[in-house]
Design a protein around this motif. Sequence first.
Motif, PDB file in Angstrom:
ATOM      1  N   CYS A 254     -48.138 -28.370   8.372  1.00  0.00           N
ATOM      2  CA  CYS A 254     -48.858 -28.862   9.404  1.00  0.00           C
ATOM      3  C   CYS A 254     -50.266 -29.298   8.716  1.00  0.00           C
ATOM      4  N   THR A 255     -50.884 -28.504   7.918  1.00  0.00           N
ATOM      5  CA  THR A 255     -51.957 -28.824   7.193  1.00  0.00           C
ATOM      6  C   THR A 255     -51.860 -29.992   6.107  1.00  0.00           C
ATOM      7  N   TRP A 256     -50.742 -30.043   5.639  1.00  0.00           N
ATOM      8  CA  TRP A 256     -50.562 -31.235   4.745  1.00  0.00           C
ATOM      9  C   TRP A 256     -50.551 -32.302   5.209  1.00  0.00           C
ATOM     10  N   LEU A 257     -50.433 -32.537   6.550  1.00  0.00           N
ATOM     11  CA  LEU A 257     -50.597 -33.819   7.294  1.00  0.00           C
ATOM     12  C   LEU A 257     -51.978 -33.848   8.059  1.00  0.00           C
ATOM     13  N   THR A 258     -52.164 -32.714   8.651  1.00  0.00           N
ATOM     14  CA  THR A 258     -53.577 -32.655   9.683  1.00  0.00           C
ATOM     15  C   THR A 258     -54.626 -32.888   9.057  1.00  0.00           C
ATOM     16  N   VAL A 259     -54.839 -31.964   7.952  1.00  0.00           N
ATOM     17  CA  VAL A 259     -56.235 -32.247   7.271  1.00  0.00           C
ATOM     18  C   VAL A 259     -56.402 -33.592   6.826  1.00  0.00           C
ATOM     19  N   PRO A 260     -55.357 -34.058   5.898  1.00  0.00           N
ATOM     20  CA  PRO A 260     -55.577 -35.561   5.512  1.00  0.00           C
ATOM     21  C   PRO A 260     -55.829 -36.381   6.494  1.00  0.00           C
ATOM     22  N   TYR A 261     -55.305 -36.536   7.668  1.00  0.00           N
ATOM     23  CA  TYR A 261     -55.507 -37.339   8.746  1.00  0.00           C
ATOM     24  C   TYR A 261     -56.756 -37.215   9.440  1.00  0.00           C
ATOM     25  N   ILE A 262     -57.039 -36.051   9.767  1.00  0.00           N
ATOM     26  CA  ILE A 262     -58.292 -35.745  10.391  1.00  0.00           C
ATOM     27  C   ILE A 262     -59.584 -36.252   9.577  1.00  0.00           C
ATOM     28  N   THR A 263     -59.539 -35.773   8.187  1.00  0.00           N
ATOM     29  CA  THR A 263     -60.411 -36.050   7.247  1.00  0.00           C
ATOM     30  C   THR A 263     -60.780 -37.709   7.102  1.00  0.00           C
ATOM     31  N   LEU A 264     -59.715 -38.418   6.899  1.00  0.00           N
ATOM     32  CA  LEU A 264     -59.875 -39.703   6.716  1.00  0.00           C
ATOM     33  C   LEU A 264     -60.165 -40.702   8.019  1.00  0.00           C
ATOM     34  N   THR A 265     -59.854 -39.959   9.056  1.00  0.00           N
ATOM     35  CA  THR A 265     -60.281 -40.575  10.445  1.00  0.00           C
ATOM     36  C   THR A 265     -61.655 -40.457  10.671  1.00  0.00           C
ATOM     37  N   PHE A 266     -62.141 -38.978  10.207  1.00  0.00           N
ATOM     38  CA  PHE A 266     -63.442 -39.024  10.584  1.00  0.00           C
ATOM     39  C   PHE A 266     -64.357 -40.022   9.543  1.00  0.00           C
ATOM     40  N   CYS A 267     -63.817 -40.116   8.321  1.00  0.00           N
ATOM     41  CA  CYS A 267     -64.333 -40.937   7.219  1.00  0.00           C
ATOM     42  C   CYS A 267     -64.415 -42.455   7.588  1.00  0.00           C
ATOM     43  N   LEU A 268     -63.476 -42.891   8.127  1.00  0.00           N
ATOM     44  CA  LEU A 268     -63.112 -44.340   8.430  1.00  0.00           C
ATOM     45  C   LEU A 268     -63.592 -44.901   9.800  1.00  0.00           C
ATOM     46  N   HIS A 269     -64.203 -43.805  10.584  1.00  0.00           N
ATOM     47  CA  HIS A 269     -64.824 -44.280  11.864  1.00  0.00           C
ATOM     48  C   HIS A 269     -66.487 -43.965  11.709  1.00  0.00           C
ATOM     49  N   ALA A 270     -67.162 -44.866  11.262  1.00  0.00           N
ATOM     50  CA  ALA A 270     -68.474 -44.854  10.891  1.00  0.00           C
ATOM     51  C   ALA A 270     -69.281 -44.426  11.990  1.00  0.00           C
ATOM     52  N   ALA A 271     -69.969 -43.477  11.750  1.00  0.00           N
ATOM     53  CA  ALA A 271     -71.130 -42.899  12.925  1.00  0.00           C
ATOM     54  C   ALA A 271     -72.671 -43.543  12.305  1.00  0.00           C
ATOM     55  N   PRO A 272     -73.473 -44.103  13.342  1.00  0.00           N
ATOM     56  CA  PRO A 272     -74.615 -44.667  12.877  1.00  0.00           C
ATOM     57  C   PRO A 272     -75.628 -44.060  11.960  1.00  0.00           C
ATOM     58  N   LEU A 273     -75.565 -42.764  12.148  1.00  0.00           N
ATOM     59  CA  LEU A 273     -76.221 -41.910  10.912  1.00  0.00           C
ATOM     60  C   LEU A 273     -75.765 -41.592   9.834  1.00  0.00           C
ATOM     61  N   LEU A 274     -74.485 -40.862  10.110  1.00  0.00           N
ATOM     62  CA  LEU A 274     -73.601 -40.371   9.139  1.00  0.00           C
ATOM     63  C   LEU A 274     -73.163 -41.514   7.987  1.00  0.00           C
ATOM     64  N   SER A 275     -73.133 -42.674   8.314  1.00  0.00           N
ATOM     65  CA  SER A 275     -72.655 -43.504   7.377  1.00  0.00           C
ATOM     66  C   SER A 275     -73.743 -44.025   6.430  1.00  0.00           C
ATOM     67  N   LYS A 276     -75.223 -43.509   6.731  1.00  0.00           N
ATOM     68  CA  LYS A 276     -76.205 -43.772   5.876  1.00  0.00           C
ATOM     69  C   LYS A 276     -76.404 -42.404   5.005  1.00  0.00           C
ATOM     70  N   TRP A 277     -75.554 -41.455   5.081  1.00  0.00           N
ATOM     71  CA  TRP A 277     -76.071 -40.117   4.533  1.00  0.00           C
ATOM     72  C   TRP A 277     -76.132 -40.406   2.988  1.00  0.00           C
ATOM     73  N   GLY A 278     -75.341 -41.368   2.268  1.00  0.00           N
ATOM     74  CA  GLY A 278     -75.676 -41.211   0.880  1.00  0.00           C
ATOM     75  C   GLY A 278     -76.465 -42.183   0.420  1.00  0.00           C
ATOM     76  N   ARG A 279     -77.389 -42.486   1.230  1.00  0.00           N
ATOM     77  CA  ARG A 279     -78.211 -43.790   0.892  1.00  0.00           C
ATOM     78  C   ARG A 279     -79.336 -42.947  -0.311  1.00  0.00           C
ATOM     79  N   PHE A 280     -79.468 -41.781  -0.678  1.00  0.00           N
ATOM     80  CA  PHE A 280     -80.218 -41.380  -1.685  1.00  0.00           C
ATOM     81  C   PHE A 280     -79.278 -40.762  -2.905  1.00  0.00           C
ATOM     82  N   GLY A 281     -78.114 -40.998  -2.594  1.00  0.00           N
ATOM     83  CA  GLY A 281     -77.199 -40.581  -3.818  1.00  0.00           C
ATOM     84  C   GLY A 281     -76.305 -39.574  -3.290  1.00  0.00           C
ATOM     85  N   ASP A 282     -75.114 -39.597  -4.069  1.00  0.00           N
ATOM     86  CA  ASP A 282     -74.040 -38.792  -3.632  1.00  0.00           C
ATOM     87  C   ASP A 282     -74.182 -37.179  -4.366  1.00  0.00           C
TER      88      ASP A 282
END
Length: 364
Positions: A254-282
């Motif tokens: 389950c984790t082989w599929l669930t962790v990637p799906y949740i991670t990438l879903t959250f990454c690719l659905h931009a949130a107004p504040l979180l999408s600017k998180w890296g403006r000062f660097g990574d």
Amino acid sequence: MSTVDQRANNFDFVRFLAAFLVIWGHSAALLGLPITSMWGVAISEMGVMIFFVLSGYLITESWLRDPRLVPFFLKRSLRIFPALIVCVIICACLIGPIVTSLPIEDYFFSPGFAEFFKNIALLPRYSLPGVFEQNTYRYAVNGSLWTLPVEFFCYCSVAALAVISGRRLFRFTMLATVMVCGADVYFSHFYDGPQIVILDTGAASAASIMPFFFVGSIFRLVKDRISLRIDIAVIMACATALVEYGWPQLLAFCTWLTVPYITLTFCLHAAPLLSKWGRFGDFSYGMYLYAFPVQQSLIYFARNDLSFGVLCFLTTVLSLALAWCSWHLIERRALMLKPGRSPDRVIAGGGLDRSIVTGYDTPQ
């Protein structure tokens, strides 16, 4: 070919979150306290899994954009090695002499001192002579470095699979994914012999995290044919939690599929504040590199008398400060040397174009 929109995603925040999960888990482990777990794995391991999912997705993206071996490996090396070299030097030549129980001359001439520099060649060495020998978790200087050779091996695998497969990259990546998942199952449930070590890295440990890189790679290869939906991600999270309590033997699948799906879903659905998180660097890589020695140093100077909350907070603050320095003084400068990049490209307001300095080769 679709690419990651650098301005409309949460990748920077998720990388930061993954680094914090590693800090959280290690804070408990280094104090000898019970470790928080999620879906059957330590919270720090969950952070590593998330890192590997992101890496699999974005490194595959990088190859698809520029499928040339020399530029590919030059980019990978510029991302991994400059900051690692500086971190190893700081641990060996600054932290070590301060906290070692040995006379300084004996410390520097001990074989263990020179051995530690093998970390630069991705051959993990975790201890320095006389360092942290009174800590609760004795001798370990930077236990986080074990994942870097596994990560770099995965980079090599992407290039090798692409060169061998030609237009059949998806099929070959699927085959590789089945193989690493099978290796994980074998080491987890069937193998009971002596530890197998390849290039100073435990094969069982490597097999436990490599599936997440390859599944992340598959998600990139089928990006235009799948839908990453938040409601499905929530359902998958709940289903995996039920599996943990009802059918734990199926949890890894389950984790082989669930962790990637949740991670990438959250990454690719931009949130107004979180999408600017890296403006000062990574800062995620720097946090990952420095958090463990920072934790051990804090425990050393506190004589093993720190609470979990204090250690976690201080480590986050100090490792973030070191990561800021690492990013602006080392990592960003190194990444500006990537092939095809111009250090003179800037954006309005005087800031550097983030496609030049981003840590994970997001699209130009």
